[in-house]
Write an enzyme that holds these catalytic residues in place. Structure first.
Site, PDB file in Angstrom:
ATOM      1  N   TYR A 144      -1.352  -5.016  -5.320  1.00  0.00           N
ATOM      2  CA  TYR A 144      -0.326  -3.894  -6.031  1.00  0.00           C
ATOM      3  C   TYR A 144       1.098  -4.461  -5.906  1.00  0.00           C
ATOM      4  O   TYR A 144       1.765  -3.838  -6.650  1.00  0.00           O
ATOM      5  CB  TYR A 144      -0.317  -2.766  -5.603  1.00  0.00           C
ATOM      6  CG  TYR A 144      -1.917  -2.104  -6.001  1.00  0.00           C
ATOM      7  CD1 TYR A 144      -2.252  -1.833  -7.094  1.00  0.00           C
ATOM      8  CD2 TYR A 144      -3.057  -1.896  -4.876  1.00  0.00           C
ATOM      9  CE1 TYR A 144      -3.643  -1.484  -7.295  1.00  0.00           C
ATOM     10  CE2 TYR A 144      -3.913  -1.579  -5.263  1.00  0.00           C
ATOM     11  CZ  TYR A 144      -4.329  -1.287  -6.596  1.00  0.00           C
ATOM     12  OH  TYR A 144      -5.700  -0.739  -6.835  1.00  0.00           O
ATOM     13  N   PHE A 180      -6.327   9.821  -1.690  1.00  0.00           N
ATOM     14  CA  PHE A 180      -6.355  10.439  -2.904  1.00  0.00           C
ATOM     15  C   PHE A 180      -7.206   9.553  -4.056  1.00  0.00           C
ATOM     16  O   PHE A 180      -6.888   8.381  -3.822  1.00  0.00           O
ATOM     17  CB  PHE A 180      -5.194  11.042  -3.610  1.00  0.00           C
ATOM     18  CG  PHE A 180      -4.032  10.065  -3.815  1.00  0.00           C
ATOM     19  CD1 PHE A 180      -3.916   9.184  -4.852  1.00  0.00           C
ATOM     20  CD2 PHE A 180      -3.089   9.999  -2.761  1.00  0.00           C
ATOM     21  CE1 PHE A 180      -2.856   8.345  -5.113  1.00  0.00           C
ATOM     22  CE2 PHE A 180      -2.008   9.080  -2.892  1.00  0.00           C
ATOM     23  CZ  PHE A 180      -1.795   8.303  -3.989  1.00  0.00           C
TER      24      PHE A 180
END
Length: 426
Positions: free
Chosen positions: A135, A426
């Site tokens: 990322y 999450f």
């Protein structure tokens, strides 16, 4: 980079369509997600995924009608240093089938989502990175750490004398139904005191109290205890599980803390005192309670607390709106620093002046002044919540000091009294 993005648009990348997933396609998207996470054996979680579906926020890549890549995002409040919140674009459910890697699918989905998030007013984007090296190319940098402790109760000899108490306070077990009623309001109060914390929605509480089950993630009901002060107000919560292990005829159980938050240090100490008193327990594992939590210092023997084996980077952050993000937080010392930011996606690119007043409030504006420090978008994300120091990044060659002493001086501005921490995946 502030232009809006049509959520219904279809983009073709190397012959593969990327588009929003319709509600009646959630089951197919869920199956692709399971395959991408190497969980082909897991039953369909489509019912749970439909609770998460929002128009335009669940993306898929389709090859001849088959979903072969997944991506989802949702808006969430992120607490920043000083107690304010900013809107964050939370990215999750990112997979690309092993049969379709290296075709630019993730890059296309990420650009699409970040562009739409910036247009919606999100100051930052956040995610939990399963792999470290993916990322950074999209401007995300590690911004919080997950940190926990293993505590040997016999060696620790419990809490030391003088640890704060709450006169008149009490601790009671609550049912899962009661936890769903008490927990959200209590957590909302706590998260505003903790930089890096994220709001929990109703689905989070339903999943973590067993009202909603997710195939492949077996729910085992925890013990949940709530601390109340002398006036009866809830001030803290701990959830834990205990394994049933015996060494012959001697109990040798491990208690694992899965959720812990307190509005003040005295409440936290009372909850730890309670946890350490549970019968049959010989070891307490606090999987993730924050990198600067004082737990070891509460013990009679701090050496009895050893770092949890999974301590690592946790929340990754990328700045989408530099002015909105840096104007929202507070700072550690007055001063001024000019940052020259390189961002190949464009959102944070430019030269930015951060000016901090004596009261800790700051103002971030574009400038043409000479820069003090040069860095990339990933490093900007790492620095935003104060989870890393500028001198350390400079020493690693991740930030370039353009003016001698600028890294140390700017570090004083960005310093926070409480390290950023997010307990929630999450």
């Amino acid at each position: 980079m502030g232009n809006s993005f049509d959520g219904d648009a279809v983009e073709t990348v190397n012959g593969i369509q990327i588009r929003a997933v319709a509600e009646d396609e959630v089951a197919a998207w869920d199956r692709a997600l399971a395959l991408g996470f190497l969980r082909s054996h897991v039953e369909s979680a489509a019912e749970y995924r439909r609770l998460q579906w929002e128009p335009g926020r669940m993306l898929g890549a389709f090859d001849e009608g088959r979903c072969i890549a997944t991506f989802r995002s949702f808006d969430v409040e992120l607490t920043v240093p000083g107690g304010a919140t900013v809107q964050a674009d939370a990215v999750t459910g990112v997979t690309v089938s092993a049969t379709h890697r290296r075709r630019g699918l993730l890059s296309a989905m990420m650009r699409r989502d970040l562009t739409a998030a910036r247009a919606r007013g999100s100051a930052v984007a956040v995610l939990i990175a399963a792999e470290y090296n993916i990322y950074g190319r999209y401007g995300f940098g590690p911004a919080t750490r997950g940190h926990g402790w293993d505590v040997d109760l016999q060696r620790s000899r419990g809490l030391r004398d003088g640890v704060p108490t709450v006169p008149g306070g009490r601790i009671d077990f609550v049912t899962m139904e009661e936890a769903r009623k008490i927990g959200p309001e209590l957590h909302d109060r706590w998260r505003l005191t903790q930089p890096g914390a994220l709001a929990r929605d109703d689905v989070w509480w339903k999943r973590n109290t067993g009202e909603v089950n997710v195939p492949g993630f077996e729910f085992k009901e925890p013990f949940v205890a709530v601390h109340r002060d002398a006036q009866g107000a809830a001030t803290g919560l701990v959830a834990y599980r205990v394994d049933d292990t015996w060494d012959g005829s001697y109990p040798n159980c491990t208690l694992t803390v899965v959720d812990f938050f307190a509005l003040d240090r005295a409440t936290a100490a009372e909850l730890w005192r309670f946890v350490f008193s549970v019968d049959w327990v010989r070891k307490v594992v606090a999987e993730n309670i924050g990198p600067d939590d004082p737990l070891p210092l509460l013990l009679q023997d701090p050496r009895a607390a050893t770092p949890y084996e999974d301590n690592a980077d946790f929340t990754w952050l990328r700045v989408l709106d530099v002015e909105a993000a840096f104007n929202a937080r507070t700072y550690g010392a007055p001063g001024r620093v000019v940052l020259d930011v390189e961002d190949r996606l464009g959102f944070a690119a430019g030269r930015w002046a951060i000016e901090v007043a004596a009261d800790g409030t700051g103002r971030c504006t574009p400038t043409e002044d000479a820069a003090d420090l040069a860095l990339g978008a990933s490093e900007l994300g790492t620095l935003y919540l104060g989870g890393e120091t500028l001198p350390r990044l400079a020493a690693a060659g991740l930030v370039t000091e353009l003016r001698p002493g600028a890294a140390a001086a700017a570090d004083l501005l960005l310093r926070t009294p409480l390290l950023a921490w997010n307990p929630d995946n999450f």
